[in-house]
Design a protein around this motif. Structure first.
Motif: not given
Lengths: 117, 226
Positions: B57, B55, A14, A63, A10-11, B71, A17-18, A7-8, B68, B21
């Motif tokens: 995304f 989008p 993200i 985006f 992926i965070f 969790i 990417v942002c 999860a971290t 996240f 997850l």
């Protein structure tokens, strides 16, 4: 705890990417303005302008709200009409429209207080 | 049209990964913060599906940020009692020593009808049988019956019964589940011996369950259990 690691990751991905998207979109908006100015100065042709925009639009679509991009496509199409037709819309008006949409796109990517309310 | 199909497939996978997850929980067993996150994820996932101008995304990013947070918050709640109390609330005793705590009922905005309904769901039909009833944070009511109303247990009658052995499925749809055999510490040879004794082969079996003591149930394909 074993779920925290993916999860971290992926965070972090993200967030990266942002940040990347913010920089890319900002840059793409500036480049589009430059291209329009170059077109006005006759450094590039209308076809080149449209080609460059199409290429950029595809990446930005990941985006940015597609409505904004479609509107810019229409306005760029109107701009290039000036080459072919005399009764095309005023360049300045179309240019201002494109500029304001690009500003909106840039503002959407930015961290701003007004985004909260 | 094809983009809608693709978006749906991708978002389905994203939501599945996100829920995976977060871990397994039934809706009824969710803590308040987990329920909020689940509702938000379903809402957010629907936005890029309904509005193809958005989008994808943005939806995906929001879903994973929520996962996240969930969790991290669940880990914090696990480590800190105060955090747990703050996020999930605490259990409330609504019946104490057989007496309804009316103030507690008012605090949780629970009516007597609700209480009796929840007691009935726990197979308790007489309020006088209840020693303690606790309203858990997930909304379930846990009930402790008075000694004289509790069912008789093996311990009460001092019976000496053998320990229960957990039966596991060892053959499913003709295929041997080696993982179950390992968990039961039973060899394939022993399984084959049982099957030989029953004059059958794994391919003929729809389901076979087995426990450590060798007790088994066999359901043959297209047949009844043995």
């Amino acid at each position: 705890m074993k779920r925290l690691i993916p999860a971290t990751l992926i965070f972090i991905f993200i967030i990266a990417v942002c940040i990347g998207a913010h920089m890319y979109v900002d840059n793409a908006c500036d480049q589009t303005i430059n291209d329009i100015e170059n077109y006005y100065n006759q450094s590039i042709t209308g076809d080149e302008l449209e080609e460059k925009w199409q290429e950029r639009k595809e990446n930005m679509a990941l985006f940015v709200n597609h409505n904004f991009l479609d509107k810019i496509s229409v306005y760029i199409g109107q701009l290039t009409l000036t080459e072919e037709e005399d009764n095309s819309p005023e360049f300045d008006t179309v240019y201002k429209n494109i500029e304001s949409i690009l500003e909106l796109i840039k503002a959407e990517q930015k961290f701003a207080l007004h985004s909260f309310y | 049209m094809i983009s809608t199909v693709l978006r749906t497939v991708i978002l389905y996978l994203v939501v599945t990964v996100a829920i995976r997850l977060m871990g397994k929980r039934q809706i009824g067993d969710m803590q308040p913060n987990e329920l909020v996150i689940t509702l938000l994820i379903s809402e957010i996932a629907a936005i890029p599906l309904q509005d193809t101008e958005q989008p994808m995304f943005i939806g995906v990013a929001a879903i994973f940020v929520l996962v996240f947070l969930e969790i991290v918050i669940s880990i914090l709640a696990m480590k800190s009692f105060c955090m747990r109390k703050l996020l999930n609330g605490k259990s409330i005793v609504v019946i104490k020593n057989g007496i309804i705590d009316q103030q507690a009922m008012r605090n949780v905005r629970m009516t007597v009808v609700d209480l009796i309904e929840q007691l009935r769901a726990q197979n308790v039909f007489n309020l006088a049988d209840v020693a303690f009833a606790v309203l858990e944070v997930n909304g379930n009511l846990s009930v402790l019956l008075k000694k004289d109303a509790q069912p008789v247990t093996v311990k009460d009658v001092e019976l000496n019964l053998p320990d229960d052995a957990l039966p596991l499925p060892v053959i499913s749809d003709g295929k041997i589940i080696y993982e179950s055999l390992r968990a039961l510490e039973i060899s394939t040879q022993k399984l084959n011996k049982i099957l030989k004794h029953k004059c059958t082969t794994p391919k003929q079996i729809f389901l076979m369950t087995l426990d450590r003591d060798g007790n088994h149930t066999i359901i043959k394909k297209g047949g009844a259990s043995k």
